[in-house]
Design a protein around this motif. Sequence first.
Motif, short mmCIF file in Angstrom:
data_model
loop_
_atom_site.label_atom_id
_atom_site.label_comp_id
_atom_site.label_asym_id
_atom_site.label_seq_id
_atom_site.Cartn_x
_atom_site.Cartn_y
_atom_site.Cartn_z
N GLY A 142 33.97 59.30 73.16
CA GLY A 142 32.70 58.55 73.27
C GLY A 142 31.65 59.08 74.39
N PHE A 143 32.01 60.15 75.12
CA PHE A 143 31.09 60.53 76.05
C PHE A 143 30.34 61.56 75.48
CE2 PHE A 143 29.47 62.90 79.69
CZ PHE A 143 29.41 61.87 80.74
N GLY A 144 28.79 61.39 75.42
CA GLY A 144 27.91 62.42 74.83
C GLY A 144 27.28 61.78 73.87
N ALA A 145 25.76 61.91 73.78
CA ALA A 145 25.07 61.35 72.75
C ALA A 145 25.42 61.51 71.43
CB ALA A 145 23.64 61.51 72.84
N THR A 175 28.39 61.26 66.41
CA THR A 175 27.75 61.83 65.16
C THR A 175 28.46 63.04 64.50
OG1 THR A 175 25.63 61.40 66.26
CG2 THR A 175 25.82 63.34 64.58
N TYR A 176 29.30 63.80 65.61
CA TYR A 176 30.23 64.99 65.35
C TYR A 176 31.43 64.55 64.75
CZ TYR A 176 27.21 68.58 67.00
OH TYR A 176 26.08 69.66 67.34
N ASN A 177 31.87 63.24 65.44
CA ASN A 177 33.28 62.72 64.85
C ASN A 177 32.86 62.11 63.34
OD1 ASN A 177 35.44 61.52 64.62
ND2 ASN A 177 35.59 60.39 66.54
N ALA A 178 31.77 61.49 63.19
CA ALA A 178 31.51 61.19 61.68
C ALA A 178 31.28 62.21 60.64
CB ALA A 178 30.23 60.17 61.75
N ALA A 179 30.60 63.37 61.10
CA ALA A 179 30.54 64.49 60.55
C ALA A 179 31.89 65.21 60.40
CB ALA A 179 29.76 65.70 61.14
N PHE A 180 32.89 65.36 61.21
CA PHE A 180 34.12 65.84 61.01
C PHE A 180 34.77 65.02 59.68
CE2 PHE A 180 38.75 65.60 61.64
CZ PHE A 180 39.15 67.16 61.88
N ASP A 181 34.71 63.61 59.83
CA ASP A 181 35.41 62.95 58.82
C ASP A 181 34.78 63.26 57.30
OD1 ASP A 181 37.07 61.71 60.69
OD2 ASP A 181 35.79 60.13 61.09
N SER A 228 27.58 67.03 74.56
CA SER A 228 26.89 66.65 73.41
C SER A 228 26.51 67.73 72.20
CB SER A 228 25.54 65.77 73.68
OG SER A 228 25.55 64.48 74.33
N ALA A 229 25.65 68.63 72.82
CA ALA A 229 25.46 69.78 72.03
C ALA A 229 26.65 70.71 71.79
CB ALA A 229 24.36 70.78 72.54
N ILE A 230 27.52 70.09 70.90
CA ILE A 230 29.03 70.95 70.54
C ILE A 230 28.63 72.39 70.06
CG2 ILE A 230 30.96 70.84 69.48
CD1 ILE A 230 31.27 67.83 69.65
N THR A 267 21.25 57.92 81.93
CA THR A 267 22.13 56.50 81.62
C THR A 267 21.25 55.35 81.38
OG1 THR A 267 22.26 56.36 83.90
CG2 THR A 267 24.20 57.20 82.81
N GLU A 268 19.91 55.40 81.75
CA GLU A 268 18.91 54.43 81.53
C GLU A 268 18.72 53.97 80.28
OE1 GLU A 268 15.34 55.12 83.83
OE2 GLU A 268 16.25 54.66 85.92
N TYR A 269 18.61 55.09 79.34
CA TYR A 269 18.30 54.98 77.89
C TYR A 269 19.48 55.29 77.06
CZ TYR A 269 17.59 59.90 77.76
OH TYR A 269 17.80 61.56 77.83
N ALA A 270 20.70 55.78 77.64
CA ALA A 270 21.70 55.98 76.78
C ALA A 270 22.82 55.71 77.69
CB ALA A 270 21.83 57.47 76.35
N TYR A 271 23.14 54.58 77.93
CA TYR A 271 24.21 53.98 78.93
C TYR A 271 25.47 53.95 78.22
CZ TYR A 271 26.72 50.85 82.00
OH TYR A 271 27.66 50.28 82.74
N GLU A 272 25.47 53.67 76.71
CA GLU A 272 26.74 53.48 76.22
C GLU A 272 27.48 54.73 76.05
OE1 GLU A 272 23.57 53.76 73.14
OE2 GLU A 272 23.66 52.88 75.22
N PHE A 273 26.72 55.86 76.15
CA PHE A 273 27.05 57.28 75.99
C PHE A 273 27.69 57.83 77.19
CE2 PHE A 273 24.08 56.61 72.32
CZ PHE A 273 25.31 56.41 71.19
N TYR A 274 27.16 57.42 78.23
CA TYR A 274 27.08 58.11 79.74
C TYR A 274 27.70 57.43 80.77
CZ TYR A 274 24.64 61.93 77.06
OH TYR A 274 24.27 62.82 76.38
N SER A 275 28.04 55.99 80.54
CA SER A 275 28.27 55.20 81.85
C SER A 275 29.64 55.90 82.14
CB SER A 275 28.44 53.70 81.29
OG SER A 275 29.09 53.58 80.28
#
Length: 367
Positions: free
Chosen positions: A44-47, A51-57, A132-134, A351-359
């Motif tokens: 879950g770390f990274g914006a 997206t990449y996990n869903a693409a893998f599925d 994030s940018a794998i 983290t101000e605008y993407a807290y859930e991905f980087y906290s």
Amino acid sequence: MNYFLIIFIPTALYLLSEILPRKSNIFKRIAIGFLIIMTSLRYGFGADFFTYNAAFDRIRDGISLDAFEPGYIFLNKFISYLGLPFNYLLLVVAIFNYVLLYKAIEENLTKHKWLAMFLFLAYFDLFFYSLSAIRQSIALSVFMFASRYVKRKQLIKYVLWIYFASLFHVTALILIPFYFFYNKFSKSSFSKLSFVMGGCILSYVFLIKYIDLLRPLMNTRIEYYVFIETSNGMHSSILYAVITGLLLLCWLFIITKLKNRPNIGATVGEKTEQKIGIPMMAMAVFLTLKVMQYMNYFSIMPRLEMYFYCFYIFAIPTALQAFEINSRRVLAGILVCCMIFFFILSYNQITEYAYEFYSTYKLIIFN
């Protein structure tokens, strides 16, 4: 887990490898292994993680994805064919990226390798962004490795590696002209280099003004990377582009002066200037550039620009070797403190605008 430990543990291990040279390779391999484990087990770390996990599925389920390049799609298919989950894809990418990083550091530096590792981890647009940018992290690692063929003037090998990188991120193709630019101007005089950089700054004006004319010639991915990055008003500021170019020229001039500075017959004041004043000025210019980058005051297309950030991790340690040993220590200390400061600023900002991905840096084994 605290993200900052991922910066300091590999840096400390690389520093130990220089303090204890007999066990140098052991410490370096532990550092690289630590990075591989921590990045491949993340959750879950990274914006773009989900997206990449869903693409893998979706790729595993046979759904076509035109948004990704064929190399990355093939890698997803291969991992899913083996019946392995998404984190094994991250494991393969991590092994590939950090083995190439290890080889690049070993080839380009003889001293201050710990500083190169620190800069890679603390420079916000390198390690942190790669989480994030794998796809682009793979392309960047290939470019960093392939740059050896630029210096060796092996065009075919360089082009083949860049083509391989483009199979994971199409923006890598823009790096092919770098081969010709480097070999044309790498040994040029300061005045000639100034003229070339001045031309690049002027071309920036026309690029920003007329780039819309090129839109029909671009495919969807290229158009996305160009126009999403140039839509920000600050990214298209001509004034800051000129200031940045002048600062880069100033930095090159100072480094050149340092390498050629005379020591015989110098007065006490001149020696003080050579040992402290000029090195401090060189780092001040570099840190000014870092401030401008943090403020987003210069950038045409950050997705293309970031490929060249990897050279900072080699340029700064190389420049330090031209200084007196006491100056090296002072400069290295100042640089580390400043880079930590800038990283904290950037981290707090994102983290101000993407807290859930980087906290929090979560590991899948504890999720």
